[in-house]
Design a protein around this motif. Structure first.
Motif, short mmCIF file in Angstrom:
data_model
loop_
_atom_site.label_atom_id
_atom_site.label_comp_id
_atom_site.label_asym_id
_atom_site.label_seq_id
_atom_site.Cartn_x
_atom_site.Cartn_y
_atom_site.Cartn_z
N GLU A 104 -6.89 -6.01 3.12
CA GLU A 104 -7.64 -5.02 3.88
C GLU A 104 -7.46 -5.32 5.37
O GLU A 104 -8.02 -6.29 5.89
N THR A 105 -6.63 -4.52 6.04
CA THR A 105 -6.33 -4.78 7.46
C THR A 105 -7.46 -4.34 8.38
O THR A 105 -7.69 -4.92 9.44
N THR A 106 -8.12 -3.27 8.00
CA THR A 106 -9.30 -2.74 8.68
C THR A 106 -10.22 -2.23 7.59
O THR A 106 -9.73 -1.84 6.52
N GLN A 107 -11.53 -2.23 7.81
CA GLN A 107 -12.44 -1.76 6.77
C GLN A 107 -12.03 -0.37 6.31
O GLN A 107 -11.92 0.57 7.10
N GLY A 108 -11.76 -0.25 5.01
CA GLY A 108 -11.35 1.03 4.44
C GLY A 108 -9.86 1.28 4.45
O GLY A 108 -9.40 2.34 4.03
N VAL A 109 -9.07 0.28 4.92
CA VAL A 109 -7.60 0.40 4.96
C VAL A 109 -6.99 -0.77 4.19
O VAL A 109 -7.09 -1.93 4.61
N VAL A 110 -6.40 -0.47 3.04
CA VAL A 110 -5.84 -1.52 2.18
C VAL A 110 -4.32 -1.34 2.06
O VAL A 110 -3.83 -0.23 1.81
N CYS A 111 -3.58 -2.43 2.27
CA CYS A 111 -2.10 -2.41 2.20
C CYS A 111 -1.62 -3.48 1.23
O CYS A 111 -2.24 -4.55 1.09
N TRP A 112 -0.49 -3.20 0.57
CA TRP A 112 0.12 -4.21 -0.30
C TRP A 112 1.59 -3.90 -0.53
O TRP A 112 2.08 -2.85 -0.15
N GLN A 113 2.27 -4.87 -1.14
CA GLN A 113 3.69 -4.72 -1.49
C GLN A 113 3.86 -4.81 -3.00
O GLN A 113 3.12 -5.53 -3.68
N LYS A 114 4.89 -4.12 -3.48
CA LYS A 114 5.27 -4.22 -4.89
C LYS A 114 6.75 -4.58 -4.95
O LYS A 114 7.58 -3.95 -4.29
N ALA A 115 7.08 -5.60 -5.71
CA ALA A 115 8.48 -6.01 -5.87
C ALA A 115 9.10 -5.24 -7.03
O ALA A 115 8.56 -5.21 -8.14
N VAL A 116 10.22 -4.58 -6.75
CA VAL A 116 10.90 -3.77 -7.76
C VAL A 116 12.36 -4.22 -7.85
O VAL A 116 13.04 -4.36 -6.82
N ALA A 117 12.85 -4.46 -9.05
CA ALA A 117 14.24 -4.89 -9.22
C ALA A 117 15.21 -3.78 -8.83
O ALA A 117 14.94 -2.59 -9.05
N ILE A 118 16.34 -4.15 -8.24
CA ILE A 118 17.43 -3.21 -8.03
C ILE A 118 17.95 -2.84 -9.42
O ILE A 118 18.29 -3.72 -10.21
N GLU A 119 18.00 -1.55 -9.71
CA GLU A 119 18.27 -1.14 -11.10
C GLU A 119 19.67 -1.52 -11.58
O GLU A 119 19.84 -1.96 -12.71
N LYS A 120 20.69 -1.32 -10.72
CA LYS A 120 22.07 -1.55 -11.15
C LYS A 120 22.77 -2.48 -10.15
O LYS A 120 22.88 -2.15 -8.97
N VAL A 121 23.23 -3.63 -10.64
CA VAL A 121 23.92 -4.57 -9.78
C VAL A 121 25.30 -4.91 -10.35
O VAL A 121 25.50 -4.91 -11.57
N GLY A 122 26.24 -5.18 -9.46
CA GLY A 122 27.59 -5.55 -9.86
C GLY A 122 27.89 -6.98 -9.44
O GLY A 122 27.58 -7.38 -8.31
N LEU A 123 28.46 -7.74 -10.35
CA LEU A 123 28.79 -9.13 -10.08
C LEU A 123 30.31 -9.28 -10.11
O LEU A 123 30.96 -8.83 -11.04
N TYR A 124 30.86 -9.94 -9.09
CA TYR A 124 32.30 -10.21 -9.08
C TYR A 124 32.53 -11.70 -9.26
O TYR A 124 31.97 -12.53 -8.53
#
Length: 424
Positions: A104-124
């Motif tokens: 809560e950065t200010t009263q009534g203001v809430v922030c957060w992050q969500k980690a999401v995997a990159i759906e398609k990755v290529g490995l060499y």
């Protein structure tokens, strides 16, 4: 190896230069390959396989039968080693899982992050002079932990049209979804654009020669994300009078045997150690199967004698080595002052080989001084973070005037109005 004694600071940048090669025509050649793959897909891949790998393929995709067959050619001892390395890499990378917190950065203001995997990755995974099955583990394991839905791997086939059995075994146990017989810039292009066989991915990982590196860099301008800029492998060893010269020599040689464009550097305040290391290098080099190539690589390498520890630390942070081994009595004190390095190996019994294979850290690291700005591959490399915010009616009243004032002063009245209307 070149011995440099007490160089003036003004000469350091010249002394620390990486090996340079004529690449004047490289980007044009690579760009031609990229265009051909984009236009002709699988057809161009088959043609390049015939041209560069000297084999006529019927299928690009490695079948389940081929993977199961390959497993028979991997010794039990190597399987056990790969599985032990897998366990340690999993433990280390699982420790990096992101924990989201609502703030809560200010009263009534809430922030957060969500980690999401990159759906398609290529490995060499390069074929080249050695089958780098360890790279499969370093890339596929964190991708799997991150939750990537599609993990695609490309590696060049041998003259029999097969990928090395250990690469296939490592891919199987690490969770790779699809494997393709394709190498070089053309494999990178196939994963970036997609072909009839090879799926298009969102981010490409893995080392390779100058053609692979150029392809990754060119494609990253508009078509696909990449792990990092990368070039020939390198190591720097910091050592003092307590160091074992045989250990130091072995560490320098283990990097030099990667290829003729690799670089190994020793920085020390001990003239005696330099002499002993040279003797050990000559002795150990004679016993190496890759002696000829390693000897060529050593032409790029340097033994640098410096006045004091402060100079060593300063020159290290200027060089920003991919691998840094600190073989001194006070290795932790020195390590705490290092700010530019890909991966650091501490003490007399921690060879860089441990990180290459099985200690748990990742061996896909920034080279060519990019450690000044880039991290090595880690769990976050396979993840994107999305930010969220939720503002209550009271929250918009609390924060609203601040937003309005900033929007006014940027002359963005619609921005201001979106707040004013909500304030009522």
């Amino acid at each position: 190896m070149q011995i440099v004694k007490y160089p003036a600071k003004k000469d350091w940048s010249e002394i620390l230069k990486r090996p340079e090669f004529d690449i004047s025509s490289l980007h044009q050649k690579v760009n031609d390959i990229l265009i051909n793959i984009k236009k002709h897909g699988d057809k161009a891949l088959f043609e390049y396989c015939s041209l560069f790998d000297k084999v006529e393929l019927k299928n690009l995709k490695v079948s389940d039968d081929e993977i199961n067959e390959a497993e028979k050619y991997v010794s039990d001892e190597l399987k056990n080693a790969i599985e032990e390395a897998k366990k340690n890499i999993e433990i280390f990378h699982k420790s990096q899982i992101f924990e989201s917190k609502k703030i809560e950065t200010t009263q009534g203001v809430v922030c957060w992050q969500k980690a999401v995997a990159i759906e398609k990755v290529g490995l060499y995974v390069p074929g080249g002079t050695a089958p780098l099955f360890s790279t499969v583990l370093m890339l596929a394991i964190p991708a799997k932990i991150a939750g990537c839905k599609e993990i695609v791997l490309c590696s060049p086939p041998n003259k029999e049209g097969k990928i090395h059995p250990a690469i296939l075994y490592a891919a199987k146990i690490a969770g790779v979804n699809k494997i393709f017989k394709a190498g070089g810039a053309q494999a990178i292009a196939a994963m970036a654009y997609g072909t009839e066989s090879v799926p298009k991915v969102y981010k490409i990982f893995g080392p390779g020669n100058q053609y692979v590196t150029a392809a990754k860099q060119l494609l990253s301008l508009r078509d696909v994300a990449i792990d990092m800029p990368a070039g020939p492998s390198e190591v720097q060893v910091i050592a003092d009078d307590t160091a074992n010269a045989a250990f130091v020599a072995a560490d320098l040689l283990s990097q030099a045997e990667h290829g003729v464009d690799s670089q190994a550097i020793l920085t020390t305040t001990s003239d005696r150690l330099i002499s002993e290391v040279i003797t050990e290098i000559e002795k150990q080099l004679e016993r190496l199967p890759r002696k000829e190539m390693t000897a060529k690589s050593l032409l790029n390498s340097k033994l640098i004698l410096l006045k004091n520890e402060d100079e060593i630390i300063e020159i290290t942070n200027e060089y920003a080595p991919e691998h840094l081994i600190i073989e001194t009595n006070n290795y932790m004190q020195i390590a705490n002052r290092i700010v530019n390095a890909g991966s650091v190996f501490l003490g007399h019994y921690t060879p860089e080989s441990a990180g290459d294979y099985a200690s748990g850290t990742n061996h896909t690291l920034p080279t060519n001084g990019y450690a000044k700005a880039y991290s090595g591959v880690n769990l976050d490399s396979f993840i994107k973070k999305i930010t969220f915010q939720e503002i209550t009616e009271q929250g918009i009243r609390n924060l609203g005037r601040t937003i309005e004032v900033m929007a006014e002063n940027e002359q963005l009245d619609a921005h201001k109005n979106a707040v004013t209307l909500r304030k009522g």
